[in-house]
Design an enzyme around this catalytic site. Structure first.
Site, PDB file in Angstrom:
ATOM      1  N   LYS A  13      11.020  17.356 -40.476  1.00  9.11           N
ATOM      2  CA  LYS A  13      10.649  16.864 -41.822  1.00  9.11           C
ATOM      3  C   LYS A  13       9.888  17.951 -42.595  1.00  9.11           C
ATOM      4  O   LYS A  13      10.207  18.240 -43.741  1.00  9.11           O
ATOM      5  CB  LYS A  13       9.775  15.597 -41.715  1.00  9.11           C
ATOM      6  CG  LYS A  13      10.456  14.431 -41.019  1.00  9.11           C
ATOM      7  CD  LYS A  13       9.592  13.177 -41.001  1.00  9.11           C
ATOM      8  CE  LYS A  13       8.300  13.316 -40.223  1.00  9.11           C
ATOM      9  NZ  LYS A  13       8.455  13.525 -38.774  1.00  9.11           N
ATOM     10  N   ARG A  88       4.809   5.138 -42.944  1.00  9.12           N
ATOM     11  CA  ARG A  88       5.079   5.109 -41.509  1.00  9.12           C
ATOM     12  C   ARG A  88       5.009   3.702 -40.940  1.00  9.12           C
ATOM     13  O   ARG A  88       5.222   3.502 -39.743  1.00  9.12           O
ATOM     14  CB  ARG A  88       4.024   5.948 -40.801  1.00  9.12           C
ATOM     15  CG  ARG A  88       4.502   7.298 -40.367  1.00  9.12           C
ATOM     16  CD  ARG A  88       3.292   8.010 -39.803  1.00  9.12           C
ATOM     17  NE  ARG A  88       3.634   8.940 -38.787  1.00  9.12           N
ATOM     18  CZ  ARG A  88       3.682  10.258 -39.000  1.00  9.12           C
ATOM     19  NH1 ARG A  88       3.466  10.763 -40.173  1.00  9.12           N
ATOM     20  NH2 ARG A  88       3.963  11.046 -38.005  1.00  9.12           N
ATOM     21  N   ARG A 127       6.478  24.226 -30.351  1.00  7.89           N
ATOM     22  CA  ARG A 127       6.046  24.562 -31.713  1.00  7.89           C
ATOM     23  C   ARG A 127       4.714  25.315 -31.693  1.00  7.89           C
ATOM     24  O   ARG A 127       3.817  24.985 -30.932  1.00  7.89           O
ATOM     25  CB  ARG A 127       5.889  23.281 -32.537  1.00  7.89           C
ATOM     26  CG  ARG A 127       5.281  23.554 -33.915  1.00  7.89           C
ATOM     27  CD  ARG A 127       5.421  22.393 -34.859  1.00  7.89           C
ATOM     28  NE  ARG A 127       4.789  21.181 -34.378  1.00  7.89           N
ATOM     29  CZ  ARG A 127       4.852  20.013 -35.005  1.00  7.89           C
ATOM     30  NH1 ARG A 127       5.544  19.915 -36.137  1.00  7.89           N
ATOM     31  NH2 ARG A 127       4.271  18.945 -34.513  1.00  7.89           N
ATOM     32  N   ARG A 160      -0.627  22.745 -31.718  1.00  9.45           N
ATOM     33  CA  ARG A 160      -1.345  21.572 -32.219  1.00  9.45           C
ATOM     34  C   ARG A 160      -1.840  20.733 -31.046  1.00  9.45           C
ATOM     35  O   ARG A 160      -1.150  20.616 -30.035  1.00  9.45           O
ATOM     36  CB  ARG A 160      -0.389  20.724 -33.092  1.00  9.45           C
ATOM     37  CG  ARG A 160      -0.559  20.989 -34.563  1.00  9.45           C
ATOM     38  CD  ARG A 160       0.495  20.350 -35.429  1.00  9.45           C
ATOM     39  NE  ARG A 160       0.723  18.928 -35.216  1.00  9.45           N
ATOM     40  CZ  ARG A 160       1.549  18.191 -35.960  1.00  9.45           C
ATOM     41  NH1 ARG A 160       2.206  18.752 -36.958  1.00  9.45           N
ATOM     42  NH2 ARG A 160       1.719  16.905 -35.709  1.00  9.45           N
ATOM     43  N   ARG A 171       3.553   9.585 -29.292  1.00  5.57           N
ATOM     44  CA  ARG A 171       3.946   9.608 -30.705  1.00  5.57           C
ATOM     45  C   ARG A 171       5.356   9.030 -30.881  1.00  5.57           C
ATOM     46  O   ARG A 171       5.631   8.315 -31.849  1.00  5.57           O
ATOM     47  CB  ARG A 171       3.898  11.044 -31.249  1.00  5.57           C
ATOM     48  CG  ARG A 171       2.470  11.527 -31.459  1.00  5.57           C
ATOM     49  CD  ARG A 171       2.390  13.033 -31.563  1.00  5.57           C
ATOM     50  NE  ARG A 171       3.065  13.574 -32.730  1.00  5.57           N
ATOM     51  CZ  ARG A 171       3.364  14.864 -32.873  1.00  5.57           C
ATOM     52  NH1 ARG A 171       3.061  15.730 -31.934  1.00  5.57           N
ATOM     53  NH2 ARG A 171       3.960  15.288 -33.960  1.00  5.57           N
TER      54      ARG A 171
HETATM   55  P1  AP5 Z   1       8.747  20.305 -38.000  1.00  8.59           P
HETATM   56  O1  AP5 Z   1       9.459  20.653 -39.254  1.00  8.59           O
HETATM   57  O2  AP5 Z   1       7.329  20.750 -37.866  1.00  8.59           O
HETATM   58  O3  AP5 Z   1       8.911  18.734 -37.678  1.00  8.59           O
HETATM   59  P2  AP5 Z   1       8.240  17.452 -38.321  1.00  8.59           P
HETATM   60  O4  AP5 Z   1       9.285  16.394 -38.369  1.00  8.59           O
HETATM   61  O5  AP5 Z   1       7.543  17.815 -39.588  1.00  8.59           O
HETATM   62  O6  AP5 Z   1       7.231  17.109 -37.153  1.00  8.59           O
HETATM   63  P3  AP5 Z   1       5.700  16.678 -37.161  1.00  8.59           P
HETATM   64  O7  AP5 Z   1       5.266  16.772 -35.725  1.00  8.59           O
HETATM   65  O8  AP5 Z   1       4.882  17.474 -38.126  1.00  8.59           O
HETATM   66  O9  AP5 Z   1       5.804  15.220 -37.600  1.00  8.59           O
HETATM   67  P4  AP5 Z   1       4.931  14.064 -37.235  1.00  8.59           P
HETATM   68  O10 AP5 Z   1       5.525  13.059 -38.089  1.00  8.59           O
HETATM   69  O11 AP5 Z   1       4.778  13.691 -35.823  1.00  8.59           O
HETATM   70  O12 AP5 Z   1       3.454  14.642 -37.510  1.00  8.59           O
HETATM   71  P5  AP5 Z   1       2.494  14.556 -38.761  1.00  8.59           P
HETATM   72  O13 AP5 Z   1       1.885  15.875 -38.940  1.00  8.59           O
HETATM   73  O14 AP5 Z   1       3.169  13.898 -39.907  1.00  8.59           O
HETATM   74  O15 AP5 Z   1       9.607  20.905 -36.778  1.00  8.59           O
HETATM   75  C1  AP5 Z   1       9.186  20.763 -35.421  1.00  8.59           C
HETATM   76  C2  AP5 Z   1       9.538  22.047 -34.621  1.00  8.59           C
HETATM   77  O16 AP5 Z   1      10.953  22.168 -34.550  1.00  8.59           O
HETATM   78  C3  AP5 Z   1       9.054  23.361 -35.275  1.00  8.59           C
HETATM   79  O17 AP5 Z   1       8.662  24.254 -34.267  1.00  8.59           O
HETATM   80  C4  AP5 Z   1      10.281  23.889 -36.031  1.00  8.59           C
HETATM   81  O18 AP5 Z   1      10.267  25.302 -36.149  1.00  8.59           O
HETATM   82  C5  AP5 Z   1      11.416  23.393 -35.138  1.00  8.59           C
HETATM   83  N1  AP5 Z   1      12.650  23.058 -35.876  1.00  8.59           N
HETATM   84  C6  AP5 Z   1      12.760  22.450 -37.100  1.00  8.59           C
HETATM   85  N2  AP5 Z   1      14.057  22.278 -37.436  1.00  8.59           N
HETATM   86  C7  AP5 Z   1      14.780  22.763 -36.384  1.00  8.59           C
HETATM   87  C8  AP5 Z   1      16.189  22.864 -36.116  1.00  8.59           C
HETATM   88  N3  AP5 Z   1      17.100  22.434 -36.990  1.00  8.59           N
HETATM   89  N4  AP5 Z   1      16.578  23.404 -34.935  1.00  8.59           N
HETATM   90  C9  AP5 Z   1      15.662  23.858 -34.035  1.00  8.59           C
HETATM   91  N5  AP5 Z   1      14.313  23.807 -34.237  1.00  8.59           N
HETATM   92  C10 AP5 Z   1      13.879  23.247 -35.394  1.00  8.59           C
HETATM   93  O19 AP5 Z   1       1.408  13.502 -38.238  1.00  8.59           O
HETATM   94  C11 AP5 Z   1       0.458  13.829 -37.245  1.00  8.59           C
HETATM   95  C12 AP5 Z   1      -0.462  12.640 -36.996  1.00  8.59           C
HETATM   96  O20 AP5 Z   1      -1.182  12.324 -38.210  1.00  8.59           O
HETATM   97  C13 AP5 Z   1       0.221  11.318 -36.604  1.00  8.59           C
HETATM   98  O21 AP5 Z   1       0.483  11.257 -35.211  1.00  8.59           O
HETATM   99  C14 AP5 Z   1      -0.829  10.298 -37.064  1.00  8.59           C
HETATM  100  O22 AP5 Z   1      -1.904  10.217 -36.164  1.00  8.59           O
HETATM  101  C15 AP5 Z   1      -1.348  10.907 -38.367  1.00  8.59           C
HETATM  102  N6  AP5 Z   1      -0.577  10.460 -39.550  1.00  8.59           N
HETATM  103  C16 AP5 Z   1       0.190  11.238 -40.368  1.00  8.59           C
HETATM  104  N7  AP5 Z   1       0.757  10.482 -41.343  1.00  8.59           N
HETATM  105  C17 AP5 Z   1       0.340   9.206 -41.123  1.00  8.59           C
HETATM  106  C18 AP5 Z   1       0.617   7.974 -41.779  1.00  8.59           C
HETATM  107  N8  AP5 Z   1       1.424   7.891 -42.851  1.00  8.59           N
HETATM  108  N9  AP5 Z   1       0.037   6.849 -41.265  1.00  8.59           N
HETATM  109  C19 AP5 Z   1      -0.782   6.901 -40.211  1.00  8.59           C
HETATM  110  N10 AP5 Z   1      -1.079   8.030 -39.528  1.00  8.59           N
HETATM  111  C20 AP5 Z   1      -0.516   9.185 -39.989  1.00  8.59           C
END
Ligand code: AP5
Length: 213
Positions: A13, A88, A127, A160, A171
């Site tokens: 994402k 979410r 990552r 992270r 997660r």
């Molecule tokens: P990346 O692009 O970083 O993936 P992502 O989907 O953004 O993953 P996140 O881990 O950031 O999402 P998340 O939803 O768990 O975490 P968030 O920070 O929102 O890609 C991942 C890896 O793959 C990278 O190394 C990249 O290089 C690689 N990659 C990408 N595309 C690729 C491809 N095509 N092929 C190969 N490799 C590839 O949330 C963190 C925490 O915050 C949550 O757990 C929660 O506690 C809190 N939080 C955040 N939002 C909320 C909410 N709305 N409500 C409640 N709690 C929340």
């Protein structure tokens, strides 16, 4: 244009939101990035959020909704925005509908990025992120030129706290229980477009662009 990027942790994402942001000139609003900044700064919100984030649980809806209500009113959101990591839960999705309606805005599309679970675990445990500028790498798929050093700013690359295997498993469980119902929510609203998140990053972006045009 107002977009939501939906999908399990690690489906790409954040990676795709950056491309979309550059192409369409609209900001990427990542709730995860906002929360991590608050944690780094040691704010009250950060202290409260860290407890949940470290175990892979969701931060309570009222905290997130309050934060987003303010963020989408900022000047840089005048021409639209990309929501990465929000909503979410069904309560957050309903709150977003109300927020948009109150501001006479319409959600254009929800892009669901789909990747199988075994690939997700591999992506997240491999990552690395820059401790200074936040740039995202992967030790195998997208390595920096020099191990442990950011290509963009020379900052140190770190893992992270929530990218350990154990927290990633939790997660994914939280995603299945709390976020997956949104697939139906947006399908019913006729907003959902599903994209295969496997393969070349640029090719995935081309497929997203095709859906948006
Ligand atoms: P990346 O692009 O970083 O993936 P992502 O989907 O953004 O993953 P996140 O881990 O950031 O999402 P998340 O939803 O768990 O975490 P968030 O920070 O929102 O890609 C991942 C890896 O793959 C990278 O190394 C990249 O290089 C690689 N990659 C990408 N595309 C690729 C491809 N095509 N092929 C190969 N490799 C590839 O949330 C963190 C925490 O915050 C949550 O757990 C929660 O506690 C809190 N939080 C955040 N939002 C909320 C909410 N709305 N409500 C409640 N709690 C929340």
């Amino acid at each position: 244009m107002i977009l939501v990027l939906l999908g399990a942790p690690g489906v790409g994402k954040g990676t795709q939101a950056e491309f979309i942001s550059r192409e369409f000139g609209i900001p990427q609003i990542s709730t995860g990035d906002i929360l991590r900044k608050e944690v780094k700064e040691g704010s009250e919100l950060g202290k409260q959020a860290k407890k949940y984030m470290d175990s892979g649980a969701l931060v309570p809806d009222d905290v997130i909704v309050g934060m987003m209500e303010k963020r989408i009113k900022a000047d840089d959101c005048r021409n639209g925005f990309i929501l990465d990591g929000f909503p979410r839960t069904t309560d957050q999705a309903e709150a977003l509908d109300k927020m948009l309606e109150k501001n006479s805005l319409t959600l254009d599309k929800v892009i669901l990025i789909d990747v199988p679970k075994n690939e997700i675990v591999e992506r997240l445990t491999g990552r690395r992120v820059c401790s200074k500028c936040g740039a995202v790498y992967h030790i195998k798929n997208n390595p920096p030129k020099t191990e442990g050093v950011c290509d963009k700013c020379g900052g140190e690359l770190i893992q992270r706290d929530d990218d350990t295997k154990e927290v990633v498993e939790n997660r994914l469980k939280v995603y299945e229980e709390s976020t997956m119902p949104l697939i139906y929510y947006y399908k019913k609203a006729n907003k959902l477009a599903k994209i295969n998140g496997l393969g070349n990053i640029e090719k995935i972006f081309e497929n997203i662009k095709a859906v948006l045009q």
